[in-house]
Design a protein around this motif. Structure first.
Motif, PDB file in Angstrom:
ATOM      1  N   PHE A  24       2.395  -1.350   4.682  1.00 12.56           N
ATOM      2  CA  PHE A  24       1.663  -0.159   4.822  1.00 12.56           C
ATOM      3  C   PHE A  24       2.512   1.026   4.599  1.00 12.56           C
ATOM      4  N   SER A  25       2.901   1.367   3.592  1.00 12.83           N
ATOM      5  CA  SER A  25       3.714   2.474   3.278  1.00 12.83           C
ATOM      6  C   SER A  25       3.098   3.562   2.912  1.00 12.83           C
ATOM      7  N   VAL A  26       2.104   3.963   3.767  1.00 13.37           N
ATOM      8  CA  VAL A  26       1.243   5.034   3.764  1.00 13.37           C
ATOM      9  C   VAL A  26       1.506   5.890   4.912  1.00 13.37           C
ATOM     10  N   ALA A  27       0.501   7.065   5.051  1.00 20.03           N
ATOM     11  CA  ALA A  27       0.690   7.748   6.388  1.00 20.03           C
ATOM     12  C   ALA A  27      -0.153   6.946   7.507  1.00 20.03           C
ATOM     13  N   ALA A  74      -2.202   1.898  -4.695  1.00 24.51           N
ATOM     14  CA  ALA A  74      -2.463   3.186  -4.389  1.00 24.51           C
ATOM     15  C   ALA A  74      -3.722   3.836  -4.992  1.00 24.51           C
ATOM     16  N   ARG A  75      -3.957   4.881  -4.912  1.00 32.26           N
ATOM     17  CA  ARG A  75      -5.233   5.550  -5.463  1.00 32.26           C
ATOM     18  C   ARG A  75      -4.875   5.815  -6.722  1.00 32.26           C
ATOM     19  N   ALA A  76      -3.798   6.191  -7.417  1.00 26.93           N
ATOM     20  CA  ALA A  76      -3.338   6.522  -8.811  1.00 26.93           C
ATOM     21  C   ALA A  76      -4.108   5.233  -9.828  1.00 26.93           C
ATOM     22  N   ASP A  77      -4.646   5.805 -11.004  1.00 24.73           N
ATOM     23  CA  ASP A  77      -5.314   4.865 -11.665  1.00 24.73           C
ATOM     24  C   ASP A  77      -4.080   4.424 -12.726  1.00 24.73           C
ATOM     25  N   ILE A 120      -6.554   1.450  -5.544  1.00 22.62           N
ATOM     26  CA  ILE A 120      -7.253   1.090  -4.463  1.00 22.62           C
ATOM     27  C   ILE A 120      -7.435   2.160  -3.563  1.00 22.62           C
ATOM     28  N   ASP A 121      -8.701   2.490  -3.045  1.00 20.77           N
ATOM     29  CA  ASP A 121      -8.830   3.567  -1.886  1.00 20.77           C
ATOM     30  C   ASP A 121      -8.529   3.121  -0.540  1.00 20.77           C
ATOM     31  N   ALA A 122      -7.588   3.457   0.354  1.00 19.81           N
ATOM     32  CA  ALA A 122      -7.766   3.191   1.655  1.00 19.81           C
ATOM     33  C   ALA A 122      -9.032   3.478   2.479  1.00 19.81           C
ATOM     34  N   THR A 123      -9.480   4.354   2.094  1.00 23.36           N
ATOM     35  CA  THR A 123     -10.858   5.062   3.058  1.00 23.36           C
ATOM     36  C   THR A 123     -12.059   4.753   2.549  1.00 23.36           C
ATOM     37  N   VAL A 182       4.283  -2.070   9.203  1.00 23.20           N
ATOM     38  CA  VAL A 182       3.801  -0.671   9.507  1.00 23.20           C
ATOM     39  C   VAL A 182       5.202   0.125   9.578  1.00 23.20           C
ATOM     40  N   GLU A 183       5.199   1.420   8.969  1.00 22.76           N
ATOM     41  CA  GLU A 183       6.317   2.215   8.863  1.00 22.76           C
ATOM     42  C   GLU A 183       6.086   3.057  10.502  1.00 22.76           C
ATOM     43  N   LYS A 184       7.275   3.797  10.457  1.00 25.75           N
ATOM     44  CA  LYS A 184       7.435   4.947  11.257  1.00 25.75           C
ATOM     45  C   LYS A 184       6.814   5.909  10.889  1.00 25.75           C
ATOM     46  N   PRO A 185       6.339   7.029  11.493  1.00 28.34           N
ATOM     47  CA  PRO A 185       6.354   7.345  12.789  1.00 28.34           C
ATOM     48  C   PRO A 185       5.027   6.313  13.603  1.00 28.34           C
ATOM     49  N   PHE A 235       0.829  -1.281  -0.063  1.00 25.51           N
ATOM     50  CA  PHE A 235      -0.111  -0.088  -0.150  1.00 25.51           C
ATOM     51  C   PHE A 235       0.965   1.253  -0.218  1.00 25.51           C
ATOM     52  N   GLY A 236       0.718   2.380  -0.976  1.00 30.06           N
ATOM     53  CA  GLY A 236       1.495   3.426  -1.075  1.00 30.06           C
ATOM     54  C   GLY A 236       2.685   2.703  -2.127  1.00 30.06           C
ATOM     55  N   GLY A 237       2.588   1.755  -2.970  1.00 26.70           N
ATOM     56  CA  GLY A 237       3.388   1.381  -3.922  1.00 26.70           C
ATOM     57  C   GLY A 237       4.202   2.468  -4.727  1.00 26.70           C
ATOM     58  N   THR A 238       3.176   3.303  -4.860  1.00 32.00           N
ATOM     59  CA  THR A 238       3.832   4.629  -5.805  1.00 32.00           C
ATOM     60  C   THR A 238       4.550   5.861  -5.045  1.00 32.00           C
ATOM     61  N   GLY A 239       4.695   5.624  -3.541  1.00 32.41           N
ATOM     62  CA  GLY A 239       5.158   6.739  -3.034  1.00 32.41           C
ATOM     63  C   GLY A 239       6.661   6.847  -2.712  1.00 32.41           C
ATOM     64  N   ASP A 240       7.028   7.725  -2.042  1.00 33.01           N
ATOM     65  CA  ASP A 240       8.684   7.879  -2.224  1.00 33.01           C
ATOM     66  C   ASP A 240       9.342   6.593  -1.473  1.00 33.01           C
ATOM     67  N   LEU A 241       8.895   6.179  -0.313  1.00 32.05           N
ATOM     68  CA  LEU A 241       9.653   5.246   0.258  1.00 32.05           C
ATOM     69  C   LEU A 241       9.675   3.822  -0.516  1.00 32.05           C
ATOM     70  N   ALA A 242       8.385   3.629  -1.000  1.00 29.76           N
ATOM     71  CA  ALA A 242       8.555   2.372  -2.047  1.00 29.76           C
ATOM     72  C   ALA A 242       9.550   2.620  -3.398  1.00 29.76           C
ATOM     73  N   ARG A 243       9.589   3.987  -3.623  1.00 25.80           N
ATOM     74  CA  ARG A 243      10.367   3.906  -5.001  1.00 25.80           C
ATOM     75  C   ARG A 243      11.924   4.021  -4.560  1.00 25.80           C
ATOM     76  N   ARG A 244      12.156   4.656  -3.304  1.00 24.83           N
ATOM     77  CA  ARG A 244      13.772   4.749  -2.892  1.00 24.83           C
ATOM     78  C   ARG A 244      14.391   3.426  -2.704  1.00 24.83           C
ATOM     79  N   LYS A 245      13.369   2.658  -1.627  1.00 21.29           N
ATOM     80  CA  LYS A 245      13.924   1.795  -0.699  1.00 21.29           C
ATOM     81  C   LYS A 245      13.359   0.417  -1.032  1.00 21.29           C
TER      82      LYS A 245
HETATM   83  P1  NAP Z   1       4.372   9.656   0.132  1.00 23.92           P
HETATM   84  O1  NAP Z   1       5.491   9.573  -0.991  1.00 23.92           O
HETATM   85  O2  NAP Z   1       3.266  10.587   0.186  1.00 23.92           O
HETATM   86  O3  NAP Z   1       3.667   8.376  -0.313  1.00 23.92           O
HETATM   87  C1  NAP Z   1       2.128   8.037   0.025  1.00 23.92           C
HETATM   88  C2  NAP Z   1       1.511   6.722  -0.791  1.00 23.92           C
HETATM   89  O4  NAP Z   1       0.238   6.344   0.013  1.00 23.92           O
HETATM   90  C3  NAP Z   1       1.577   7.167  -2.315  1.00 23.92           C
HETATM   91  O5  NAP Z   1       1.625   5.833  -2.861  1.00 23.92           O
HETATM   92  C4  NAP Z   1      -0.002   7.439  -2.140  1.00 23.92           C
HETATM   93  O6  NAP Z   1      -0.566   7.322  -3.707  1.00 23.92           O
HETATM   94  C5  NAP Z   1      -0.623   6.522  -1.364  1.00 23.92           C
HETATM   95  N1  NAP Z   1      -1.900   6.958  -0.592  1.00 23.92           N
HETATM   96  C6  NAP Z   1      -2.269   8.193   0.054  1.00 23.92           C
HETATM   97  N2  NAP Z   1      -3.554   8.008   0.154  1.00 23.92           N
HETATM   98  C7  NAP Z   1      -4.085   7.019   0.004  1.00 23.92           C
HETATM   99  C8  NAP Z   1      -5.217   6.172   0.027  1.00 23.92           C
HETATM  100  N3  NAP Z   1      -6.170   6.975   0.504  1.00 23.92           N
HETATM  101  N4  NAP Z   1      -5.536   4.979  -0.319  1.00 23.92           N
HETATM  102  C9  NAP Z   1      -4.517   4.283  -1.011  1.00 23.92           C
HETATM  103  N5  NAP Z   1      -3.244   4.960  -1.118  1.00 23.92           N
HETATM  104  C10 NAP Z   1      -3.126   6.018  -0.764  1.00 23.92           C
HETATM  105  O7  NAP Z   1       4.779   8.761   1.457  1.00 23.92           O
HETATM  106  P2  NAP Z   1       6.187   8.003   1.661  1.00 23.92           P
HETATM  107  O8  NAP Z   1       7.447   9.102   1.879  1.00 23.92           O
HETATM  108  O9  NAP Z   1       6.503   6.922   0.727  1.00 23.92           O
HETATM  109  O10 NAP Z   1       5.862   7.454   3.125  1.00 23.92           O
HETATM  110  C11 NAP Z   1       5.123   6.176   3.385  1.00 23.92           C
HETATM  111  C12 NAP Z   1       5.157   5.977   4.970  1.00 23.92           C
HETATM  112  O11 NAP Z   1       6.494   5.770   5.188  1.00 23.92           O
HETATM  113  C13 NAP Z   1       4.787   7.031   5.819  1.00 23.92           C
HETATM  114  O12 NAP Z   1       4.099   6.518   6.966  1.00 23.92           O
HETATM  115  C14 NAP Z   1       6.077   7.635   6.193  1.00 23.92           C
HETATM  116  O13 NAP Z   1       6.214   8.249   7.528  1.00 23.92           O
HETATM  117  C15 NAP Z   1       6.937   6.363   6.368  1.00 23.92           C
HETATM  118  N6  NAP Z   1       8.467   6.496   6.068  1.00 23.92           N
HETATM  119  C16 NAP Z   1       8.802   7.045   4.683  1.00 23.92           C
HETATM  120  C17 NAP Z   1      10.096   7.312   4.813  1.00 23.92           C
HETATM  121  C18 NAP Z   1      10.753   7.947   3.543  1.00 23.92           C
HETATM  122  O14 NAP Z   1      11.892   8.177   3.414  1.00 23.92           O
HETATM  123  N7  NAP Z   1      10.054   8.360   2.478  1.00 23.92           N
HETATM  124  C19 NAP Z   1      11.129   6.962   5.647  1.00 23.92           C
HETATM  125  C20 NAP Z   1      10.649   6.393   6.676  1.00 23.92           C
HETATM  126  C21 NAP Z   1       9.116   6.235   6.922  1.00 23.92           C
HETATM  127  P3  NAP Z   1      -1.904   7.682  -4.268  1.00 23.92           P
HETATM  128  O15 NAP Z   1      -1.841   9.589  -3.867  1.00 23.92           O
HETATM  129  O16 NAP Z   1      -1.970   7.639  -5.711  1.00 23.92           O
HETATM  130  O17 NAP Z   1      -2.945   7.057  -3.411  1.00 23.92           O
END
Ligand code: NAP
Length: 484
Positions: free
Chosen positions: A118-121, A50-53, A93-96, A146-149, A16-26
């Motif tokens: 759960f790589s989401v907020a 993630a929500r993106a289509d 998918i929409d988490a909510t 689950v991720e920090k924090p 979950f959050g597969g398109t986000g920053d953490l998924a991409r980088r790590k």
């Molecule tokens: P991010 O770049 O903002 O990515 C968030 C991801 O969640 C996106 O893929 C987003 O995609 C998806 N998302 C948001 N709302 C959603 C919903 N309602 N339903 C389904 N998917 C949803 O955040 P991130 O930096 O990757 O961080 C993810 C988690 O890891 C957070 O808890 C953060 O605290 C933790 N973390 C991150 C880092 C880091 O280096 N980035 C380091 C340690 C911990 P869509 O908008 O397309 O839905």
């Protein structure tokens, strides 16, 4: 060296959050490396959510780009990348909401390990946990990561634990702290508990003090608004540094078993004394040398959030009576360097006088850069001219010891994700550990908030605030130099 890697079962890992920053980088680059290492057996799959289509193909292009950017060029093999992309799927998918959950259920397979990252907020953890259970996507063998924090205080951590506990047992919950996945951090346990050399000396009688340093050169750039609600104490000390402290201070567990190890860590956290305000120094980096200063990045000109903290911490038990643990962490410091340094006491009787140049033995555990360990010992300076002592390191650098194989050492995320698939929770924080850590942290933060304490400004590129030097000087000790 013959590989003795513990095999993993076939798995479906949903990010979950597969398109986000953490998924991409790590996460995704790490999984690619595990695929290359042969650790995605059979037809194991990774499902981005993630929500993106996006179509499968659209997500694969994102994964391809993440590998191109975050995997070293020498490790990018086109055939392997294509093979890896063949394992990648995507569900919008929409988490909510309700969209996408039936599609995810249809995609899941029987008789494979199901893991959900759960790589989401954290505000979405409850929604996702609830839907995984409601839609019958997670079963009793599934794992969630689950991720920090994990909370921002005891109350919010308890609330998160409660939300997850509604749908999952503690044995299914993997709270990630990537510091615990570092090679050297685990090596600390090997050094302590697989050798007879250190453990007899591992106590107040022989150890003078411990220093734990996590120094960063980067500032809060781009993450200012988020960081301003957190600060160094919440972002680094409550989790990562607390875990390091636990591994140094804990008693030997009866077995290298997840709960045995975590029980011992929990005892350390519970034994931490409250920290008086004179044993805490908070700092905030100012402007200079091309740096605009913390306040500009945080977008809050009156912010009292600390980008640096140093603390003197005491563990109140027999083993550590009177041994201070000095912790410091900060941003925009002079070098990026993380280490633990254990300084031993003087021999009980000095046969060499001061002029010979005696220094204490120090065991240095380097977390970054150049993971490894040095044991600083005294020897005679070679050559004629009488007895002069010199301090030399017994170097236990992994790169030297392992040669080319050091390159293959998985990074923290890779190792931890594979442990999830293996079902091994040793390197993950248990719910009661996290709560105990917040129970110790909360009064410290509440103290400076109630007093309205303002952090001391320090120069970017320096070693931190002046008062942090005094924290050690007044005890007749000094910080080790921060250098790469
Ligand atoms: P991010 O770049 O903002 O990515 C968030 C991801 O969640 C996106 O893929 C987003 O995609 C998806 N998302 C948001 N709302 C959603 C919903 N309602 N339903 C389904 N998917 C949803 O955040 P991130 O930096 O990757 O961080 C993810 C988690 O890891 C957070 O808890 C953060 O605290 C933790 N973390 C991150 C880092 C880091 O280096 N980035 C380091 C340690 C911990 P869509 O908008 O397309 O839905």
């Amino acid at each position: 060296m013959v590989s003795r890697v513990i095999p993993v079962d076939v798995f479906d890992l949903v990010i979950f959050g597969g398109t986000g920053d953490l998924a991409r980088r790590k996460i995704l680059p790490g999984l690619y490396r595990r695929f290359v290492a042969g650790q995605m057996p059979g037809d194991s799959r990774i499902i981005g959510a993630a929500r993106a289509d996006l179509t499968d193909e659209g997500f694969r292009e994102q994964v391809r780009a993440a590998i191109a950017e975050f995997v070293p060029k020498a490790r990018q093999d086109q055939a392997a990348i294509e093979g890896f992309l063949g394992r990648i799927h995507y569900v919008s998918i929409d988490a909510t909401g309700t969209g996408g959950w039936a599609a995810l259920k249809a995609l899941m397979r029987e008789n494979v390990v199901r893991a959900f990252y759960f790589s989401v907020a954290p505000s979405l953890f409850g929604d996702i946990a609830q839907r995984l259970s409601e839609y019958g996507i997670a079963d009793a063998w599934s794992r969630i990561v689950v991720e920090k924090p994990f909370g921002r205080d005891l109350a919010s951590a308890k609330a998160l634990n409660a939300v997850l506990a509604k749908h999952f047992n503690e044995t299914q919950i993997y709270r990630i702290d990537h510091y615990l996945g570092k090679e050297t951090v685990q090596n600390l346990m090997a050094v302590r508990f697989a050798n007879i050399l250190f453990e007899p000396l591992w106590k107040a009688e022989y150890i003078d003090h411990v220093q734990i340093t996590v120094a960063e050169t980067v500032g809060v750039d781009g993450r200012g608004a988020y960081y301003d609600k957190s600060g160094a104490m919440r972002d680094m000390v409550q989790n990562h540094m607390m875990q390091l402290l636990c591994l140094i201070a804990m008693e030997p567990p009866y077995h290298f078993d997840p709960d045995a190890v975590r029980d011992e860590k929990l005892k350390v956290i519970r034994a931490l004394k409250p920290v008086p305000k004179e044993d805490i120094v908070r700092g905030q980096y100012g402007a200079g040398k091309g740096e605009k200063g913390y306040l500009v990045h945080s977008e809050n000109p009156a912010s009292k959030t600390e980008s640096y903290i140093a603390l003197k911490v005491q563990v109140s038990n027999w083993r550590w009576q009177g041994v201070p643990f000095y912790l410091r962490t900060g941003k925009r410091l002079r070098a990026r360097a993380s280490e633990i340094a254990i300084t031993f006491r003087q021999p009980p009787h000095a046969i060499f006088d001061d002029a010979t140049g005696w220094h204490a033995n120090v065991l240095v555990i380097r977390l970054q850069p150049n993971e490894g360990m040095d044991l600083m010992v005294m020897i005679k300076e070679p050559g004629p001219g009488g007895m002069r002592l010199m301090q030399v390191p017994l170097d236990m650098s992994f790169a030297d010891a392992l040669g080319a194989e050091a390159d293959d050492v998985p990074d923290a995320y890779e190792r931890l994700i594979m442990d999830v698939i293996r079902g091994n929770q040793t390197l993950f924080m248990r719910g009661d550990e996290v709560e105990a850590a917040w129970a110790w942290t909360d009064p410290i933060i509440q103290g400076w908030e109630a007093r309205g304490d303002r952090p001391q400004t320090y120069d970017p590129g320096s070693s931190g605030p002046e008062d942090a030097l005094m924290l050690m000087h007044r005890d007749g000790r000094r910080w080790r130099e921060i250098r790469e």
